[in-house]
Design an enzyme around this catalytic site. Sequence first.
Site, PDB file in Angstrom:
ATOM      1  N   ILE A  60       0.837  -1.194   0.000  1.00 25.56           N
ATOM      2  CA  ILE A  60       0.000   0.000   0.000  1.00 25.56           C
ATOM      3  C   ILE A  60       0.876   1.249   0.000  1.00 25.56           C
ATOM      4  CG2 ILE A  60      -1.694   1.347   1.313  1.00 25.56           C
ATOM      5  CD1 ILE A  60      -2.761  -1.306   2.422  1.00 25.56           C
ATOM      6  N   SER A  61       1.910   1.231   0.835  1.00 18.01           N
ATOM      7  CA  SER A  61       2.796   2.396   0.915  1.00 18.01           C
ATOM      8  C   SER A  61       4.141   1.982   1.507  1.00 18.01           C
ATOM      9  CB  SER A  61       2.177   3.510   1.767  1.00 18.01           C
ATOM     10  OG  SER A  61       2.052   3.100   3.118  1.00 18.01           O
ATOM     11  N   THR A  62       5.142   2.809   1.231  1.00 16.24           N
ATOM     12  CA  THR A  62       6.483   2.598   1.784  1.00 16.24           C
ATOM     13  C   THR A  62       6.931   3.892   2.450  1.00 16.24           C
ATOM     14  OG1 THR A  62       7.032   1.034   0.027  1.00 16.24           O
ATOM     15  CG2 THR A  62       8.862   1.983   1.256  1.00 16.24           C
ATOM     16  N   GLY A  63       7.298   3.810   3.729  1.00 17.86           N
ATOM     17  CA  GLY A  63       7.751   4.986   4.465  1.00 17.86           C
ATOM     18  C   GLY A  63       9.211   4.873   4.845  1.00 17.86           C
ATOM     19  N   LYS A  81       1.125  -3.076   8.820  1.00 12.53           N
ATOM     20  CA  LYS A  81       2.279  -2.176   8.841  1.00 12.53           C
ATOM     21  C   LYS A  81       3.457  -2.911   9.477  1.00 12.53           C
ATOM     22  CE  LYS A  81       3.467   2.609   9.999  1.00 12.53           C
ATOM     23  NZ  LYS A  81       2.922   3.871  10.558  1.00 12.53           N
ATOM     24  N   GLU A 149      -7.344  -1.318  10.720  1.00  6.48           N
ATOM     25  CA  GLU A 149      -8.396  -1.173   9.712  1.00  6.48           C
ATOM     26  C   GLU A 149      -7.822  -0.687   8.386  1.00  6.48           C
ATOM     27  OE1 GLU A 149     -12.389   1.658   9.132  1.00  6.48           O
ATOM     28  OE2 GLU A 149     -11.027   1.931  10.832  1.00  6.48           O
ATOM     29  N   ASP A 195       3.560  14.803  13.646  1.00  9.04           N
ATOM     30  CA  ASP A 195       4.076  14.814  12.270  1.00  9.04           C
ATOM     31  C   ASP A 195       2.920  15.025  11.297  1.00  9.04           C
ATOM     32  OD1 ASP A 195       6.010  14.685  10.273  1.00  9.04           O
ATOM     33  OD2 ASP A 195       5.793  12.526  10.020  1.00  9.04           O
ATOM     34  N   TYR A 199       0.565  14.788   4.107  1.00 11.20           N
ATOM     35  CA  TYR A 199       1.113  13.465   3.810  1.00 11.20           C
ATOM     36  C   TYR A 199       0.656  12.415   4.820  1.00 11.20           C
ATOM     37  CZ  TYR A 199       4.272  15.724   0.501  1.00 11.20           C
ATOM     38  OH  TYR A 199       4.777  16.433  -0.557  1.00 11.20           O
ATOM     39  N   ASN A 200       0.117  12.849   5.960  1.00 10.21           N
ATOM     40  CA  ASN A 200      -0.319  11.926   7.005  1.00 10.21           C
ATOM     41  C   ASN A 200      -1.813  12.045   7.298  1.00 10.21           C
ATOM     42  OD1 ASN A 200       2.119  10.618   7.474  1.00 10.21           O
ATOM     43  ND2 ASN A 200       2.830  12.209   8.859  1.00 10.21           N
ATOM     44  N   ASP A 214      -0.479   7.294  10.554  1.00 17.40           N
ATOM     45  CA  ASP A 214       0.923   7.366  10.988  1.00 17.40           C
ATOM     46  C   ASP A 214       1.070   8.065  12.337  1.00 17.40           C
ATOM     47  OD1 ASP A 214       1.730   6.027   8.726  1.00 17.40           O
ATOM     48  OD2 ASP A 214       2.197   7.833   7.611  1.00 17.40           O
TER      49      ASP A 214
END
Length: 268
Positions: A60-63, A81, A149, A195, A199-200, A214
Amino acid sequence: MKKEVAKRVQRIDTKVDKMRMRRKDTNTLKVKENVFDDATLKILYTVSNKGILNAIGGSISTGKEANVFLGEGKDGDIAVKIYRISSSTFRSMEEYILGDPRFRNVRHAKKDIIFAWTKKEHRNLTRAKEAGVRVPEPVHAERNVLMMEFLGEEGKAYPLLKDVNLDPEDAKLIFDTVIRYVELLYVKANLVHGDLSEYNIIVNPRTMEPIFIDMGQSVTLEHPKAREFLMRDIENILRFFKRYGIKEQAEDIYSSMKEIKQKTNKLS
């Protein structure tokens, strides 16, 4: 002994493959090397045996410190995650950790910090949800793996706020909701996101509801930098929404929150 361990890890890896982990393209294989190390495979197998996770699929995403994958839980899709242990650095975590009473008794080895960070994000999500803030509902935390979720439709995650085209009316509605959530975190949950930016925050495109994500770095108000982080969060939001003609002052928003917090403390 080493051969026995290797065989055991191989069996776990095989069983995780049976969980339908889809790793077909070269990018996925590269991700596997960085994320799905032996320790993480064991954890995924453990939560699979507990019936919490049936399958894990695409990214889904890479942080900076973690990857998020689409998973299949007992009641449907979930987000998985995984904080990287072998390839991550927790330097970016340090300013949030130092001064947080919840890390007082945690050893400063990288692995221990990441495990504590994962547990803290689970707790932060729980506290935020209880305070009335829309966040992903936490499902389970196990060492460096957090399940929560999944926010999206048909396997596709909702977009980040930065990627949503807004008209002035929707922008004002989302801005007001975001500030209300920041206030609820501060007043009711005794938390600062730490943060917060475009973006969050993700947005449900059907309802235009903003959702905070996040929250691993979120700190309690006892943290020595809590006010600094809060002001930065507010300023980030104001900077983003300035393009939509919203020109409120960060100090005014903070003063209003502080006044509400003081009144709430007197009543309790």
